[in-house]
Motif scaffolding. Sequence first.
Motif, PDB file in Angstrom:
ATOM      1  N   TYR A 153       4.419  16.774  -2.418  1.00 38.52           N
ATOM      2  CA  TYR A 153       4.694  17.973  -1.626  1.00 38.52           C
ATOM      3  C   TYR A 153       3.728  19.100  -1.940  1.00 38.52           C
ATOM      4  O   TYR A 153       3.464  19.953  -1.092  1.00 38.52           O
ATOM      5  CB  TYR A 153       6.145  18.427  -1.818  1.00 38.52           C
ATOM      6  CG  TYR A 153       7.112  17.472  -1.177  1.00 38.52           C
ATOM      7  CD1 TYR A 153       7.133  17.293   0.206  1.00 38.52           C
ATOM      8  CD2 TYR A 153       7.995  16.723  -1.940  1.00 38.52           C
ATOM      9  CE1 TYR A 153       8.008  16.408   0.804  1.00 38.52           C
ATOM     10  CE2 TYR A 153       8.874  15.827  -1.350  1.00 38.52           C
ATOM     11  CZ  TYR A 153       8.876  15.675   0.022  1.00 38.52           C
ATOM     12  OH  TYR A 153       9.735  14.790   0.602  1.00 38.52           O
ATOM     13  N   THR A 183      14.809  14.266   1.223  1.00 43.29           N
ATOM     14  CA  THR A 183      13.870  15.028   2.056  1.00 43.29           C
ATOM     15  C   THR A 183      12.915  14.045   2.720  1.00 43.29           C
ATOM     16  O   THR A 183      11.721  14.047   2.450  1.00 43.29           O
ATOM     17  CB  THR A 183      13.102  16.067   1.214  1.00 43.29           C
ATOM     18  OG1 THR A 183      12.502  15.399   0.096  1.00 43.29           O
ATOM     19  CG2 THR A 183      14.001  17.171   0.720  1.00 43.29           C
ATOM     20  N   ALA A 184      13.480  13.203   3.571  1.00 43.98           N
ATOM     21  CA  ALA A 184      12.685  12.166   4.231  1.00 43.98           C
ATOM     22  C   ALA A 184      11.611  12.762   5.140  1.00 43.98           C
ATOM     23  O   ALA A 184      10.576  12.148   5.369  1.00 43.98           O
ATOM     24  CB  ALA A 184      13.602  11.247   5.035  1.00 43.98           C
ATOM     25  N   LYS A 185      11.853  13.956   5.634  1.00 44.26           N
ATOM     26  CA  LYS A 185      10.875  14.636   6.480  1.00 44.26           C
ATOM     27  C   LYS A 185      10.339  15.855   5.723  1.00 44.26           C
ATOM     28  O   LYS A 185      11.085  16.545   5.032  1.00 44.26           O
ATOM     29  CB  LYS A 185      11.519  15.104   7.786  1.00 44.26           C
ATOM     30  CG  LYS A 185      12.028  13.965   8.642  1.00 44.26           C
ATOM     31  CD  LYS A 185      12.667  14.490   9.896  1.00 44.26           C
ATOM     32  CE  LYS A 185      13.205  13.339  10.728  1.00 44.26           C
ATOM     33  NZ  LYS A 185      13.892  13.816  11.921  1.00 44.26           N
ATOM     34  N   VAL A 186       9.062  16.120   5.878  1.00 38.31           N
ATOM     35  CA  VAL A 186       8.433  17.254   5.202  1.00 38.31           C
ATOM     36  C   VAL A 186       9.119  18.561   5.600  1.00 38.31           C
ATOM     37  O   VAL A 186       9.228  19.484   4.793  1.00 38.31           O
ATOM     38  CB  VAL A 186       6.915  17.303   5.503  1.00 38.31           C
ATOM     39  CG1 VAL A 186       6.266  18.524   4.887  1.00 38.31           C
ATOM     40  CG2 VAL A 186       6.241  16.036   5.015  1.00 38.31           C
ATOM     41  N   GLU A 187       9.625  18.639   6.817  1.00 39.57           N
ATOM     42  CA  GLU A 187      10.307  19.850   7.278  1.00 39.57           C
ATOM     43  C   GLU A 187      11.522  20.169   6.414  1.00 39.57           C
ATOM     44  O   GLU A 187      11.853  21.334   6.202  1.00 39.57           O
ATOM     45  CB  GLU A 187      10.744  19.706   8.746  1.00 39.57           C
ATOM     46  CG  GLU A 187       9.596  19.579   9.722  1.00 39.57           C
ATOM     47  CD  GLU A 187       9.010  18.166   9.787  1.00 39.57           C
ATOM     48  OE1 GLU A 187       9.729  17.174   9.508  1.00 39.57           O
ATOM     49  OE2 GLU A 187       7.811  18.055  10.084  1.00 39.57           O
ATOM     50  N   LEU A 188      12.195  19.129   5.914  1.00 34.47           N
ATOM     51  CA  LEU A 188      13.349  19.355   5.047  1.00 34.47           C
ATOM     52  C   LEU A 188      12.926  19.961   3.713  1.00 34.47           C
ATOM     53  O   LEU A 188      13.594  20.853   3.187  1.00 34.47           O
ATOM     54  CB  LEU A 188      14.109  18.041   4.817  1.00 34.47           C
ATOM     55  CG  LEU A 188      14.773  17.440   6.049  1.00 34.47           C
ATOM     56  CD1 LEU A 188      15.328  16.054   5.731  1.00 34.47           C
ATOM     57  CD2 LEU A 188      15.866  18.359   6.560  1.00 34.47           C
ATOM     58  N   LYS A 203      10.193  21.738   3.339  1.00 36.63           N
ATOM     59  CA  LYS A 203       9.701  23.077   3.688  1.00 36.63           C
ATOM     60  C   LYS A 203      10.865  24.059   3.761  1.00 36.63           C
ATOM     61  O   LYS A 203      10.771  25.193   3.261  1.00 36.63           O
ATOM     62  CB  LYS A 203       8.945  23.022   5.020  1.00 36.63           C
ATOM     63  CG  LYS A 203       8.538  24.378   5.557  1.00 36.63           C
ATOM     64  CD  LYS A 203       7.415  25.002   4.761  1.00 36.63           C
ATOM     65  CE  LYS A 203       6.854  26.221   5.453  1.00 36.63           C
ATOM     66  NZ  LYS A 203       7.177  27.467   4.796  1.00 36.63           N
TER      67      LYS A 203
END
Length: 178
Positions: free
Chosen positions: A105, A135-140, A142
């Motif tokens: 990250y 946090t499978a998605k970077v947005e999570l 973030k």
Amino acid sequence: LLLSPLMLLTALAVRLESPGPALFRQQRSGFNAKQFLIFKFRTMTVMEEGNGVTQAIRHDPRVTMFGAVLRASSIDELPQLFNVLLGNMSLVGPRPHAVAHDGYYGQLLSDYAFRHYVKPGITGWAQIHGCRGGTAKVELMKKRLDFDLWYINNWNLGLDLVILLRTVLEVVRPRNAY
């Protein structure tokens, strides 16, 4: 001292359910990115470390039956009180992630390293706002990072007390941690 009977019974139950140590230990990055060994009750059949750390997912087959109870109740986090006593963590602050996840990250999110300007915590601003679990998605990540940075920039003792009180409420209600 008050929690020691619960912690001893939990350690015994973990050991009786599956082979391996009662405590899960893993390198995490703390204040100024200094690495330390975090302690948790073991909730899985594996003890991952290094570059290949896989985050838990909902209905993860690696999670033991008792481990699922520990995760749902957050009892698995109690050994982190030893990290607080050792000075590696605070009660409140950004949650420490596995070193492998910090590296990942840190490359994707330019502000990620600012999380290491304070000691990590057992609970934090992000956690009381529902940012728990994978946090499978970077947005999570973030979103979690945005809460962590807000906390760092707005810290005061009153805020820590609010977070501790809201954590108690968060622990007793259903959530997305697994």
